[in-house]
Design a protein around this motif. Sequence first.
Motif, PDB file in Angstrom:
ATOM      1  N   ILE A  64       1.097  -1.093   0.070  1.00 25.14           N
ATOM      2  CA  ILE A  64       0.039  -0.224   0.108  1.00 25.14           C
ATOM      3  C   ILE A  64       0.751   1.020  -0.019  1.00 25.14           C
ATOM      4  O   ILE A  64       1.656   1.813   0.553  1.00 25.14           O
ATOM      5  CB  ILE A  64      -0.889  -0.171   1.233  1.00 25.14           C
ATOM      6  CG1 ILE A  64      -1.676  -1.021   1.023  1.00 25.14           C
ATOM      7  CG2 ILE A  64      -1.674   1.034   1.304  1.00 25.14           C
ATOM      8  CD1 ILE A  64      -3.038  -1.242   2.620  1.00 25.14           C
ATOM      9  N   GLN A  65       1.359   2.022  -1.013  1.00 24.72           N
ATOM     10  CA  GLN A  65       1.528   2.856  -1.204  1.00 24.72           C
ATOM     11  C   GLN A  65       1.640   4.392  -1.067  1.00 24.72           C
ATOM     12  O   GLN A  65       1.381   5.211  -1.838  1.00 24.72           O
ATOM     13  CB  GLN A  65       2.783   2.281  -2.930  1.00 24.72           C
ATOM     14  CG  GLN A  65       3.296   1.586  -3.372  1.00 24.72           C
ATOM     15  CD  GLN A  65       4.561   1.838  -2.001  1.00 24.72           C
ATOM     16  OE1 GLN A  65       5.144   2.090  -1.956  1.00 24.72           O
ATOM     17  NE2 GLN A  65       4.455  -0.553  -1.678  1.00 24.72           N
ATOM     18  N   THR A  66       0.483   4.357  -0.041  1.00 20.69           N
ATOM     19  CA  THR A  66       0.124   5.755   0.029  1.00 20.69           C
ATOM     20  C   THR A  66       0.627   5.643   2.431  1.00 20.69           C
ATOM     21  O   THR A  66       1.696   5.270   2.635  1.00 20.69           O
ATOM     22  CB  THR A  66      -0.965   5.931   0.884  1.00 20.69           C
ATOM     23  OG1 THR A  66      -1.399   5.471   1.520  1.00 20.69           O
ATOM     24  CG2 THR A  66      -2.334   5.534  -0.449  1.00 20.69           C
ATOM     25  N   THR A  67       0.520   6.898   2.903  1.00 23.25           N
ATOM     26  CA  THR A  67       1.198   6.989   4.290  1.00 23.25           C
ATOM     27  C   THR A  67      -0.016   6.411   5.501  1.00 23.25           C
ATOM     28  O   THR A  67      -0.946   5.532   4.209  1.00 23.25           O
ATOM     29  CB  THR A  67       0.905   8.519   4.804  1.00 23.25           C
ATOM     30  OG1 THR A  67      -0.318   9.124   4.620  1.00 23.25           O
ATOM     31  CG2 THR A  67       1.686   9.485   3.862  1.00 23.25           C
ATOM     32  N   LEU A  68       0.526   6.215   6.243  1.00 26.49           N
ATOM     33  CA  LEU A  68      -0.478   4.953   7.376  1.00 26.49           C
ATOM     34  C   LEU A  68      -1.621   5.881   7.440  1.00 26.49           C
ATOM     35  O   LEU A  68      -2.748   5.201   7.768  1.00 26.49           O
ATOM     36  CB  LEU A  68       0.663   5.066   8.102  1.00 26.49           C
ATOM     37  CG  LEU A  68       0.121   3.467   9.527  1.00 26.49           C
ATOM     38  CD1 LEU A  68       0.031   2.049   8.365  1.00 26.49           C
ATOM     39  CD2 LEU A  68       1.244   3.516  10.081  1.00 26.49           C
ATOM     40  N   ALA A  69      -1.440   7.094   7.972  1.00 31.00           N
ATOM     41  CA  ALA A  69      -2.521   7.819   8.109  1.00 31.00           C
ATOM     42  C   ALA A  69      -3.587   7.822   6.909  1.00 31.00           C
ATOM     43  O   ALA A  69      -4.775   7.715   6.806  1.00 31.00           O
ATOM     44  CB  ALA A  69      -2.099   9.517   8.278  1.00 31.00           C
ATOM     45  N   GLU A  70      -2.997   7.602   5.624  1.00 30.24           N
ATOM     46  CA  GLU A  70      -4.138   8.010   4.592  1.00 30.24           C
ATOM     47  C   GLU A  70      -4.854   6.475   4.443  1.00 30.24           C
ATOM     48  O   GLU A  70      -6.040   6.085   4.031  1.00 30.24           O
ATOM     49  CB  GLU A  70      -3.240   7.689   3.419  1.00 30.24           C
ATOM     50  CG  GLU A  70      -2.536  10.256   3.016  1.00 30.24           C
ATOM     51  CD  GLU A  70      -2.232  10.034   1.877  1.00 30.24           C
ATOM     52  OE1 GLU A  70      -2.169  11.133   1.339  1.00 30.24           O
ATOM     53  OE2 GLU A  70      -1.349   9.346   1.116  1.00 30.24           O
ATOM     54  N   SER A  71      -3.481   5.373   4.249  1.00 27.87           N
ATOM     55  CA  SER A  71      -4.497   4.007   4.984  1.00 27.87           C
ATOM     56  C   SER A  71      -5.614   4.186   5.724  1.00 27.87           C
ATOM     57  O   SER A  71      -6.346   3.509   5.626  1.00 27.87           O
ATOM     58  CB  SER A  71      -3.671   2.904   4.823  1.00 27.87           C
ATOM     59  OG  SER A  71      -4.816   2.030   5.126  1.00 27.87           O
TER      60      SER A  71
END
Length: 232
Positions: free
Chosen positions: A132-139
């Motif tokens: 998952i290549q987003t930030t942890l917060a975005e996920s």
Amino acid sequence: MTNFETRPIIALDFPTFEAVKNFLAKFDPSEKLYVKIGMELFYAVGPEVVTYAKSLGHSVFLDLKLHDIPNTVKSAMKVLANLGVDMTNVHAAGGVEMMSAALEGLGGKTKLIAVTQLTSTSQEIMQNDQNIQTTLAESVVNYAKKTAESGLLGVVCSAQEVALIKSATTENFICLTPGIRPSGAAVGDQKRVMTPAQARAIGSDYIVVGRPITQAENPVQAYLEIKNDWNA
């Protein structure tokens, strides 16, 4: 906060039924607890441990994190509904269809929430292992929005993401936060932690505390201190 729970949820992470009985016996019978029964204990003992905790007047969060095809999860939730647990959960990664099926199977008598990202998961782990290549917060926020879309009442999340989640959903959307440690306590295997007072200040509705209570020299005193900090 409409959903605020004044009692910290105690994680009964014990391997045997006898250990659970011995632990709960330390508390005055008038002290009605909120306990979490997870996979280790439920798989070792079975539904009997839930029935026992309920017979003592305690509230139960059955933390099994169901994640399977929608029909299987729906059928499993029908079984769990008969145990009379107060709250249970699924993995938000199962998707909207699965979460909606879980809610339908549960029948509305039990609170249903979803796991976003485990508090043991760092952004590096998420990106490398889950791709998952987003930030942890975005996920986490994306999972929370999908959970709300499915009709569930809230999520399990790090206290550090509570404000973002409530902003993306509603103030009444439950944020249950594990990884809670009293000031000065060992972090253990948790990557994202917070004290009870910090979690309360940031808007958490429920907190889960395990080892700082269950492994304390005086579990009752440890519980009451954490409860006071949470309600301060």
